[in-house]
Design a protein around this motif. Sequence first.
Motif, PDB file in Angstrom:
ATOM      1  N   GLU A 116      -2.481  -2.295  -5.286  1.00  0.00           N
ATOM      2  CA  GLU A 116      -2.598  -1.329  -4.192  1.00  0.00           C
ATOM      3  C   GLU A 116      -1.979  -0.018  -4.650  1.00  0.00           C
ATOM      4  O   GLU A 116      -0.870  -0.003  -5.199  1.00  0.00           O
ATOM      5  CB  GLU A 116      -1.871  -1.812  -2.920  1.00  0.00           C
ATOM      6  CG  GLU A 116      -1.944  -0.764  -1.793  1.00  0.00           C
ATOM      7  CD  GLU A 116      -1.325  -1.220  -0.470  1.00  0.00           C
ATOM      8  OE1 GLU A 116      -0.796  -2.348  -0.378  1.00  0.00           O
ATOM      9  OE2 GLU A 116      -1.376  -0.417   0.481  1.00  0.00           O
TER      10      GLU A 116
ATOM     11  N   ASN B 210      -5.186   3.172   0.582  1.00  0.00           N
ATOM     12  CA  ASN B 210      -5.001   3.329   2.029  1.00  0.00           C
ATOM     13  C   ASN B 210      -5.749   4.548   2.549  1.00  0.00           C
ATOM     14  O   ASN B 210      -5.696   5.617   1.951  1.00  0.00           O
ATOM     15  CB  ASN B 210      -3.513   3.499   2.352  1.00  0.00           C
ATOM     16  CG  ASN B 210      -2.725   2.244   2.033  1.00  0.00           C
ATOM     17  OD1 ASN B 210      -2.769   1.276   2.773  1.00  0.00           O
ATOM     18  ND2 ASN B 210      -2.032   2.256   0.904  1.00  0.00           N
TER      19      ASN B 210
ATOM     20  N   GLU C 170      -8.087   0.221   2.586  1.00  0.00           N
ATOM     21  CA  GLU C 170      -7.299  -0.437   3.622  1.00  0.00           C
ATOM     22  C   GLU C 170      -7.217   0.481   4.827  1.00  0.00           C
ATOM     23  O   GLU C 170      -6.822   1.634   4.722  1.00  0.00           O
ATOM     24  CB  GLU C 170      -5.883  -0.750   3.089  1.00  0.00           C
ATOM     25  CG  GLU C 170      -5.926  -1.663   1.869  1.00  0.00           C
ATOM     26  CD  GLU C 170      -4.545  -2.193   1.481  1.00  0.00           C
ATOM     27  OE1 GLU C 170      -3.535  -1.786   2.094  1.00  0.00           O
ATOM     28  OE2 GLU C 170      -4.481  -3.024   0.559  1.00  0.00           O
TER      29      GLU C 170
ATOM     30  N   ASP D 224      -5.482  -3.569   7.514  1.00  0.00           N
ATOM     31  CA  ASP D 224      -4.071  -3.517   7.104  1.00  0.00           C
ATOM     32  C   ASP D 224      -3.143  -3.767   8.303  1.00  0.00           C
ATOM     33  O   ASP D 224      -3.540  -3.577   9.447  1.00  0.00           O
ATOM     34  CB  ASP D 224      -3.797  -2.115   6.536  1.00  0.00           C
ATOM     35  CG  ASP D 224      -2.638  -2.092   5.546  1.00  0.00           C
ATOM     36  OD1 ASP D 224      -1.947  -3.115   5.399  1.00  0.00           O
ATOM     37  OD2 ASP D 224      -2.437  -1.039   4.919  1.00  0.00           O
TER      38      ASP D 224
ATOM     39  N   LYS E 160      -4.887  -8.221   6.132  1.00  0.00           N
ATOM     40  CA  LYS E 160      -3.534  -8.216   5.579  1.00  0.00           C
ATOM     41  C   LYS E 160      -2.526  -8.451   6.701  1.00  0.00           C
ATOM     42  O   LYS E 160      -2.404  -7.629   7.604  1.00  0.00           O
ATOM     43  CB  LYS E 160      -3.245  -6.880   4.878  1.00  0.00           C
ATOM     44  CG  LYS E 160      -4.202  -6.609   3.696  1.00  0.00           C
ATOM     45  CD  LYS E 160      -3.793  -5.377   2.908  1.00  0.00           C
ATOM     46  CE  LYS E 160      -2.635  -5.681   1.965  1.00  0.00           C
ATOM     47  NZ  LYS E 160      -2.299  -4.480   1.127  1.00  0.00           N
TER      48      LYS E 160
ATOM     49  N   GLU F 180       1.484  -9.730   3.228  1.00  0.00           N
ATOM     50  CA  GLU F 180       2.241  -8.573   2.733  1.00  0.00           C
ATOM     51  C   GLU F 180       3.729  -8.884   2.697  1.00  0.00           C
ATOM     52  O   GLU F 180       4.223  -9.651   3.520  1.00  0.00           O
ATOM     53  CB  GLU F 180       2.098  -7.380   3.686  1.00  0.00           C
ATOM     54  CG  GLU F 180       0.721  -6.827   3.849  1.00  0.00           C
ATOM     55  CD  GLU F 180       0.779  -5.503   4.611  1.00  0.00           C
ATOM     56  OE1 GLU F 180       0.187  -4.555   4.112  1.00  0.00           O
ATOM     57  OE2 GLU F 180       1.405  -5.417   5.673  1.00  0.00           O
TER      58      GLU F 180
HETATM   59 CA    CA Z   1      -1.780  -0.795   2.791  1.00  0.00          CA
END
Ligand code: CA
Length: 274
Positions: free
Chosen positions: A57, A112, A144, A174, A195, A231
């Motif tokens: 990420e 993101n 995300e 996310d 996530k 996460e």
């Molecule tokens: Ca993220």
Amino acid sequence: AKREGRGRVRFFESEMDRELRDRRLLLHDLRQAVEQNELLVYFQPQARMNGEIIGFEALVRWNHPTRGIVPPDQFIPLAEENGLIIQIGEWVLREACREAASWPRPLQVAVNLSPVQFQAGDLERSIHQILLETGLAPTRLEVEITEGVLIGDFARALNLLRRLKALGIRIAMDDFGTGYSSLSYLQSFPFDKIKIDRSFISNLEATPESAEIVRAVLSLAHALHMPVVAEGVETEAQRAFLEREACEEMQGYLIGRPEPIEHYFDLIGINVER
Ligand code: CA
Ligand code: C2E
Ligand code: CA
Ligand code: CA
């Protein structure tokens, strides 16, 4: 008590003044940062439950000339308020794609996207453009998004998500579990991944309710055929729990922190010669 109350009010006012001044300074600096290349992209590994790395990420950092490395929580909200996030977001996306395109192993890269990038600008065109420009295969890019994207003009957001998916990229939801109406969103769009927010993972050992929530999210996501990424996995006990519960992927300090990409060269198949 009255005097104490007044004193407190005065304290809060000056505190607010200071915060306002600080924000103005920071905003001024942030505008410069974008132009003067002070932004950096760090990468954090994402892995299967057996530890196999499947991608990274991209997480933005600001290397401020006097403040040092500023974390995104301290400038993304500001950048969102004044639209700078559109420029920043595009820069991060380009950097992340360019970086990933150079890796010997075809690992995925996750980026993101801010809700502001969805509302303004031509996101579809800019992602398409960046993929062409960097030569990254669309299947290696994941974006995300948070629920914030779906708030407001829901139909428009949904339409845009569909068009992004048509580019061949993947879309992950996310911070799942932290919003208000996550469940209905899952029904309206086939996310490629869910996530689970770090807060549920970090409370796994301490509060039995968190374990139940994680189980519920896993069973819901799986019923809808969506794989789940946990996460903020920091301990072996958390990893083992998640593996038992059939969670697909994980991310967290147990596997690795966000770092400059050089830190992970061996994982992506780049020989470090010295
Ligand atoms: Ca993220
Ligand atoms: P996020 O997307 O939920 O990113 C995960 C955050 O959790 C990262 O914080 C990461 O460093 C942290 N984290 C990962 N594993 C662990 C762990 O095991 N323990 C703990 N305590 N923390 C862990 P970071 O990098 O400070 O980013 C914070 C947030 O800033 C991100 O949350 C994301 O919402 C936002 N952000 C970061 N980069 C970008 C960007 O390029 N664009 C946009 N729009 N937002 C970004
Ligand atoms: Ca997250
Ligand atoms: Ca978060």
